[in-house]
Write a protein that holds these residues in place. Structure first.
Motif, PDB file in Angstrom:
ATOM      1  N   GLY A   1       9.933 -19.197  70.926  1.00  0.00           N
ATOM      2  CA  GLY A   1      11.283 -19.147  71.456  1.00  0.00           C
ATOM      3  C   GLY A   1      12.063 -17.904  71.079  1.00  0.00           C
ATOM      4  N   LEU A   2      11.395 -16.912  70.487  1.00  0.00           N
ATOM      5  CA  LEU A   2      12.071 -15.676  70.111  1.00  0.00           C
ATOM      6  C   LEU A   2      12.177 -14.754  71.326  1.00  0.00           C
ATOM      7  CD1 LEU A   2      10.329 -15.008  66.692  1.00  0.00           C
ATOM      8  CD2 LEU A   2      12.608 -15.927  67.076  1.00  0.00           C
ATOM      9  N   PRO A   3      13.352 -14.192  71.554  1.00  0.00           N
ATOM     10  CA  PRO A   3      13.522 -13.309  72.713  1.00  0.00           C
ATOM     11  C   PRO A   3      12.955 -11.914  72.457  1.00  0.00           C
ATOM     12  CG  PRO A   3      15.576 -13.497  71.533  1.00  0.00           C
ATOM     13  CD  PRO A   3      14.599 -14.418  70.854  1.00  0.00           C
ATOM     14  N   HIS A   4      12.365 -11.331  73.479  1.00  0.00           N
ATOM     15  CA  HIS A   4      11.856  -9.962  73.437  1.00  0.00           C
ATOM     16  C   HIS A   4      12.346  -9.263  74.698  1.00  0.00           C
ATOM     17  CE1 HIS A   4       9.138 -10.671  70.060  1.00  0.00           C
ATOM     18  NE2 HIS A   4       8.886 -11.838  70.618  1.00  0.00           N
ATOM     19  N   ILE A   5      12.999  -8.131  74.508  1.00  0.00           N
ATOM     20  CA  ILE A   5      13.506  -7.366  75.640  1.00  0.00           C
ATOM     21  C   ILE A   5      12.451  -6.325  76.004  1.00  0.00           C
ATOM     22  CG2 ILE A   5      15.307  -5.789  76.424  1.00  0.00           C
ATOM     23  CD1 ILE A   5      17.191  -7.240  74.487  1.00  0.00           C
ATOM     24  N   CYS A   6      12.053  -6.313  77.274  1.00  0.00           N
ATOM     25  CA  CYS A   6      11.039  -5.371  77.722  1.00  0.00           C
ATOM     26  C   CYS A   6      11.307  -4.974  79.178  1.00  0.00           C
ATOM     27  CB  CYS A   6       9.641  -5.946  77.568  1.00  0.00           C
ATOM     28  SG  CYS A   6       9.355  -7.404  78.561  1.00  0.00           S
ATOM     29  N   ILE A   7      10.587  -3.957  79.614  1.00  0.00           N
ATOM     30  CA  ILE A   7      10.720  -3.475  80.984  1.00  0.00           C
ATOM     31  C   ILE A   7       9.629  -4.109  81.830  1.00  0.00           C
ATOM     32  CG2 ILE A   7      10.548  -1.439  82.462  1.00  0.00           C
ATOM     33  CD1 ILE A   7      11.742   0.155  80.137  1.00  0.00           C
ATOM     34  N   ASP A   8      10.022  -4.657  82.960  1.00  0.00           N
ATOM     35  CA  ASP A   8       9.082  -5.240  83.908  1.00  0.00           C
ATOM     36  C   ASP A   8       8.419  -4.083  84.661  1.00  0.00           C
ATOM     37  OD1 ASP A   8       7.734  -6.543  85.926  1.00  0.00           O
ATOM     38  OD2 ASP A   8       9.424  -7.822  86.501  1.00  0.00           O
ATOM     39  N   GLU A   9       7.211  -3.708  84.228  1.00  0.00           N
ATOM     40  CA  GLU A   9       6.519  -2.548  84.786  1.00  0.00           C
ATOM     41  C   GLU A   9       6.197  -2.730  86.271  1.00  0.00           C
ATOM     42  OE1 GLU A   9       5.919   0.422  83.452  1.00  0.00           O
ATOM     43  OE2 GLU A   9       6.917  -0.160  81.600  1.00  0.00           O
ATOM     44  N   TYR A  10       5.868  -3.940  86.672  1.00  0.00           N
ATOM     45  CA  TYR A  10       5.558  -4.202  88.077  1.00  0.00           C
ATOM     46  C   TYR A  10       6.784  -3.897  88.944  1.00  0.00           C
ATOM     47  CZ  TYR A  10       4.457  -6.704  92.368  1.00  0.00           C
ATOM     48  OH  TYR A  10       4.259  -7.025  93.676  1.00  0.00           O
ATOM     49  N   MET A  11       7.937  -4.382  88.543  1.00  0.00           N
ATOM     50  CA  MET A  11       9.162  -4.137  89.300  1.00  0.00           C
ATOM     51  C   MET A  11       9.535  -2.663  89.267  1.00  0.00           C
ATOM     52  SD  MET A  11      11.453  -5.340  91.248  1.00  0.00           S
ATOM     53  CE  MET A  11      11.246  -7.083  91.087  1.00  0.00           C
ATOM     54  N   LYS A  12       9.311  -2.008  88.136  1.00  0.00           N
ATOM     55  CA  LYS A  12       9.615  -0.577  88.033  1.00  0.00           C
ATOM     56  C   LYS A  12       8.787   0.221  89.032  1.00  0.00           C
ATOM     57  CE  LYS A  12       9.776   3.313  84.895  1.00  0.00           C
ATOM     58  NZ  LYS A  12       9.702   3.798  83.519  1.00  0.00           N
ATOM     59  N   HIS A  13       7.497  -0.073  89.118  1.00  0.00           N
ATOM     60  CA  HIS A  13       6.631   0.640  90.058  1.00  0.00           C
ATOM     61  C   HIS A  13       7.018   0.344  91.505  1.00  0.00           C
ATOM     62  CE1 HIS A  13       4.149   2.357  86.979  1.00  0.00           C
ATOM     63  NE2 HIS A  13       3.873   1.172  86.479  1.00  0.00           N
ATOM     64  N   ARG A  14       7.421  -0.876  91.766  1.00  0.00           N
ATOM     65  CA  ARG A  14       7.864  -1.227  93.125  1.00  0.00           C
ATOM     66  C   ARG A  14       9.116  -0.449  93.507  1.00  0.00           C
ATOM     67  NH1 ARG A  14       6.844  -6.476  95.743  1.00  0.00           N
ATOM     68  NH2 ARG A  14       8.323  -5.461  97.122  1.00  0.00           N
ATOM     69  N   LEU A  15      10.083  -0.360  92.580  1.00  0.00           N
ATOM     70  CA  LEU A  15      11.310   0.376  92.871  1.00  0.00           C
ATOM     71  C   LEU A  15      11.056   1.873  93.034  1.00  0.00           C
ATOM     72  CD1 LEU A  15      13.860  -1.424  90.551  1.00  0.00           C
ATOM     73  CD2 LEU A  15      13.744  -1.514  93.031  1.00  0.00           C
ATOM     74  N   GLN A  16      10.162   2.421  92.222  1.00  0.00           N
ATOM     75  CA  GLN A  16       9.813   3.830  92.368  1.00  0.00           C
ATOM     76  C   GLN A  16       9.145   4.083  93.720  1.00  0.00           C
ATOM     77  OE1 GLN A  16       7.478   4.369  88.806  1.00  0.00           O
ATOM     78  NE2 GLN A  16       9.182   5.329  87.731  1.00  0.00           N
ATOM     79  N   ALA A  17       8.278   3.179  94.141  1.00  0.00           N
ATOM     80  CA  ALA A  17       7.615   3.327  95.440  1.00  0.00           C
ATOM     81  C   ALA A  17       8.635   3.240  96.578  1.00  0.00           C
ATOM     82  CB  ALA A  17       6.541   2.264  95.605  1.00  0.00           C
TER      83      ALA A  17
ATOM     84  N   THR B   1      14.930  -4.245  83.130  1.00  0.00           N
ATOM     85  CA  THR B   1      14.864  -4.814  81.786  1.00  0.00           C
ATOM     86  C   THR B   1      14.966  -6.328  81.867  1.00  0.00           C
ATOM     87  OG1 THR B   1      15.852  -2.830  80.846  1.00  0.00           O
ATOM     88  CG2 THR B   1      15.936  -4.827  79.509  1.00  0.00           C
ATOM     89  N   ARG B   2      14.042  -7.002  81.222  1.00  0.00           N
ATOM     90  CA  ARG B   2      13.984  -8.458  81.223  1.00  0.00           C
ATOM     91  C   ARG B   2      13.919  -8.968  79.786  1.00  0.00           C
ATOM     92  NH1 ARG B   2      15.276  -7.628  85.717  1.00  0.00           N
ATOM     93  NH2 ARG B   2      13.990  -7.715  87.556  1.00  0.00           N
ATOM     94  N   THR B   3      14.420 -10.161  79.586  1.00  0.00           N
ATOM     95  CA  THR B   3      14.294 -10.838  78.299  1.00  0.00           C
ATOM     96  C   THR B   3      13.234 -11.916  78.448  1.00  0.00           C
ATOM     97  OG1 THR B   3      16.624 -10.450  77.808  1.00  0.00           O
ATOM     98  CG2 THR B   3      15.509 -12.132  76.514  1.00  0.00           C
ATOM     99  N   LEU B   4      12.165 -11.758  77.693  1.00  0.00           N
ATOM    100  CA  LEU B   4      11.075 -12.730  77.705  1.00  0.00           C
ATOM    101  C   LEU B   4      11.058 -13.460  76.373  1.00  0.00           C
ATOM    102  CD1 LEU B   4       8.282 -10.480  79.266  1.00  0.00           C
ATOM    103  CD2 LEU B   4       9.785 -12.095  80.442  1.00  0.00           C
ATOM    104  N   TYR B   5      10.574 -14.678  76.389  1.00  0.00           N
ATOM    105  CA  TYR B   5      10.533 -15.493  75.177  1.00  0.00           C
ATOM    106  C   TYR B   5       9.089 -15.806  74.830  1.00  0.00           C
ATOM    107  CZ  TYR B   5      15.477 -16.002  76.113  1.00  0.00           C
ATOM    108  OH  TYR B   5      16.795 -15.729  76.343  1.00  0.00           O
ATOM    109  N   ASP B   6       8.754 -15.655  73.552  1.00  0.00           N
ATOM    110  CA  ASP B   6       7.396 -15.984  73.127  1.00  0.00           C
ATOM    111  C   ASP B   6       7.277 -17.489  72.877  1.00  0.00           C
ATOM    112  OD1 ASP B   6       8.649 -16.370  70.703  1.00  0.00           O
ATOM    113  OD2 ASP B   6       7.689 -14.685  69.683  1.00  0.00           O
ATOM    114  N   LYS B   7       6.111 -17.924  72.398  1.00  0.00           N
ATOM    115  CA  LYS B   7       5.868 -19.364  72.224  1.00  0.00           C
ATOM    116  C   LYS B   7       6.780 -20.011  71.178  1.00  0.00           C
ATOM    117  CE  LYS B   7       2.160 -18.605  68.959  1.00  0.00           C
ATOM    118  NZ  LYS B   7       0.793 -18.855  68.600  1.00  0.00           N
TER     119      LYS B   7
END
Length: 78
Positions: free
Chosen positions: A52-68, A44-50
């Motif tokens: 400056g509002l925070p959005h919490i989302c899952i880093d899919e790339y990292m998730k797939h790497r950890l599953q592998a 889970t990562r907190t990303l900021y839009d243009k």
């Protein structure tokens, strides 16, 4: 017989891990589903839009790497 738990969650039987090591795709899927919440939590990562509002989302790339990595650690190459 009461199944063993850890923090209120039923543990996977060792037989599931043994079947996954032997190459059973259903057992491997069961292991991945068991660890899915934990993997989502650490990806889970907190990303900021243009604006400056925070959005919490899952880093899919990292998730797939950890599953592998998990699959690679379980499956034994013969």
């Amino acid at each position: 017989m009461k199944q063993p738990t850890f923090h209120g969650r039923v543990l996977l039987p060792l037989s599931v891990f043994a079947e996954a090591r032997a190459g059973d795709p259903l057992a491997l899927e069961r292991v991945l589903r068991y660890y899915d919440r934990y993997i989502n939590k650490i990806c889970t990562r907190t990303l900021y839009d243009k604006d400056g509002l925070p959005h919490i989302c899952i880093d899919e790339y990292m998730k797939h790497r950890l599953q592998a990595k998990l699959v690679g650690a379980i499956v034994v190459k013969k």
